[in-house]
Design an enzyme around this catalytic site. Structure first.
Site, PDB file in Angstrom:
ATOM      1  N   HIS A   1      10.912 -89.664  34.921  1.00 14.46           N
ATOM      2  CA  HIS A   1      12.196 -90.352  35.082  1.00 14.46           C
ATOM      3  C   HIS A   1      12.416 -90.731  36.544  1.00 14.46           C
ATOM      4  O   HIS A   1      12.773 -91.883  36.852  1.00 14.46           O
ATOM      5  CB  HIS A   1      13.326 -89.446  34.594  1.00 14.46           C
ATOM      6  CG  HIS A   1      14.700 -89.969  34.908  1.00 14.46           C
ATOM      7  ND1 HIS A   1      15.464 -90.669  33.989  1.00 14.46           N
ATOM      8  CD2 HIS A   1      15.450 -89.879  36.038  1.00 14.46           C
ATOM      9  CE1 HIS A   1      16.610 -90.997  34.538  1.00 14.46           C
ATOM     10  NE2 HIS A   1      16.630 -90.522  35.791  1.00 14.46           N
ATOM     11  N   GLU A   2      12.210 -89.785  37.448  1.00 11.78           N
ATOM     12  CA  GLU A   2      12.441 -90.055  38.870  1.00 11.78           C
ATOM     13  C   GLU A   2      11.452 -91.082  39.403  1.00 11.78           C
ATOM     14  O   GLU A   2      11.822 -91.956  40.198  1.00 11.78           O
ATOM     15  CB  GLU A   2      12.365 -88.755  39.674  1.00 11.78           C
ATOM     16  CG  GLU A   2      13.430 -87.736  39.321  1.00 11.78           C
ATOM     17  CD  GLU A   2      14.841 -88.313  39.404  1.00 11.78           C
ATOM     18  OE1 GLU A   2      15.079 -89.213  40.246  1.00 11.78           O
ATOM     19  OE2 GLU A   2      15.706 -87.882  38.621  1.00 11.78           O
TER      20      GLU A   2
ATOM     21  N   HIS B   1      12.562 -94.526  38.644  1.00 12.26           N
ATOM     22  CA  HIS B   1      13.470 -95.099  39.638  1.00 12.26           C
ATOM     23  C   HIS B   1      12.681 -95.706  40.795  1.00 12.26           C
ATOM     24  O   HIS B   1      13.029 -96.771  41.305  1.00 12.26           O
ATOM     25  CB  HIS B   1      14.412 -94.024  40.180  1.00 12.26           C
ATOM     26  CG  HIS B   1      15.536 -93.670  39.259  1.00 12.26           C
ATOM     27  ND1 HIS B   1      16.395 -94.601  38.723  1.00 12.26           N
ATOM     28  CD2 HIS B   1      15.957 -92.461  38.785  1.00 12.26           C
ATOM     29  CE1 HIS B   1      17.298 -93.998  37.960  1.00 12.26           C
ATOM     30  NE2 HIS B   1      17.045 -92.705  37.985  1.00 12.26           N
TER      31      HIS B   1
ATOM     32  N   GLU C   1      19.881 -95.703  34.945  1.00 12.94           N
ATOM     33  CA  GLU C   1      19.532 -94.419  34.346  1.00 12.94           C
ATOM     34  C   GLU C   1      18.868 -94.623  32.984  1.00 12.94           C
ATOM     35  O   GLU C   1      17.860 -93.982  32.665  1.00 12.94           O
ATOM     36  CB  GLU C   1      20.775 -93.532  34.207  1.00 12.94           C
ATOM     37  CG  GLU C   1      21.318 -92.990  35.514  1.00 12.94           C
ATOM     38  CD  GLU C   1      20.304 -92.166  36.277  1.00 12.94           C
ATOM     39  OE1 GLU C   1      19.587 -91.357  35.653  1.00 12.94           O
ATOM     40  OE2 GLU C   1      20.219 -92.335  37.501  1.00 12.94           O
TER      41      GLU C   1
END
Length: 267
Positions: free
Chosen positions: A120-121, A124, A191
């Protein structure tokens, strides 16, 4: 669709900025506000990854493997001495990225859940969401500055133009609220996009689903002591409770909605 939505929201912020600048101070007011906003955000954008945190070896193999699969450089890794479980990524581009983990998230997650969080990070980072957030913050800051100009100068224009006090009043009241709402909507959209990236890279949405379920429970029991509203949007889940009474003002979509979207990807 998330990328299209983000572009639309950024365009809407820009439109508010342009209209507000024209209503309050003509072209001169717009240029002044934009220059000040850019200057205010420049330092934070280029030095956002210079944080006093420490390396933690456990996550290195996970991050290295995912970075290779996502075709991005290996980011710097940092440890936050906080028992509240959370993580965030920062840096102006993939070549200058950092990913930080709290002690709490490393204690709470097993390796598969941690992989979902890392993916997930890194999503980004790969999607350049720090750049998107910085642009949104710059425009929103410029809009807020224009609203304050309206308060002090009453909607005046150049000497050869007739000003409108109503334009200044509307900017003072409505523009900062609209800018905040759009900025929060952009944050929520990014997100969702990072969640999707995690599921696609790991080929297992259940990893992030399990991680989000734990994070939702434990981050509320142990909120981050040093978190602030200005940095809340960086974290994978809201770092503290009670920062908003309305979902429109939240930097994150609800965990329930995020999990539902991830579950839909498993069908």
């Amino acid at each position: 669709m998330n990328a299209v939505k983000t572009a639309f929201l950024l365009g809407l912020l820009s439109a508010i900025l342009l209209v507000g600048g024209e209503a309050i101070g003509g072209r001169r007011g717009l240029e002044t506000a934009l220059v000040i906003a850019v200057a205010m955000n420049f330092f934070g954008y280029f030095f956002s990854d210079k944080m006093a945190l420490g390396m933690y070896a456990r996550v290195f193999p996970i991050v290295q493997s995912l970075s290779q699969r996502m075709n991005i450089p290996m980011p710097k890794l940092w440890l936050i001495p906080d028992e509240s479980p959370n993580a965030f990524a920062t840096g102006r581009n993939p070549e200058h990225a950092s990913v930080a983990f709290t002690q709490g998230v490393l204690r709470l997650m097993n390796d598969r859940e941690l992989e979902g969080v890392v993916a997930h990070e890194l999503g980004h980072v790969k999607n350049r969401d720090i750049l998107t957030s910085s642009v949104a913050a710059t425009i929103a800051t410029a809009i807020t500055f224009l609203a304050r100009m309206a308060f002090w100068f009453g909607g005046r224009r150049d000497d050869d133009e007739e000003g409108s006090p109503w334009g200044g009043l509307l900017m003072l009241i409505l523009a900062p609220i609209a800018a905040m709402l759009i900025q929060m909507a952009i944050s929520r959209t990014r997100e969702y996009s990072a969640d999707e990236t995690s599921a696609e890279v790991t080929h297992n949405p259940s990893e992030l689903i399990s991680a989000l379920t734990k994070l939702e429970t434990w981050s509320q029991r142990i909120p981050m002591a040093e978190a602030t509203p200005a940095t809340a949007h960086l974290f994978i889940v809201k770092p503290f409770t009670g920062q908003s009474l309305m979902r429109l003002f939240s930097t994150h979509p609800s965990t329930e909605d995020r999990i539902k979207r991830l579950q839909a990807m498993m069908r």
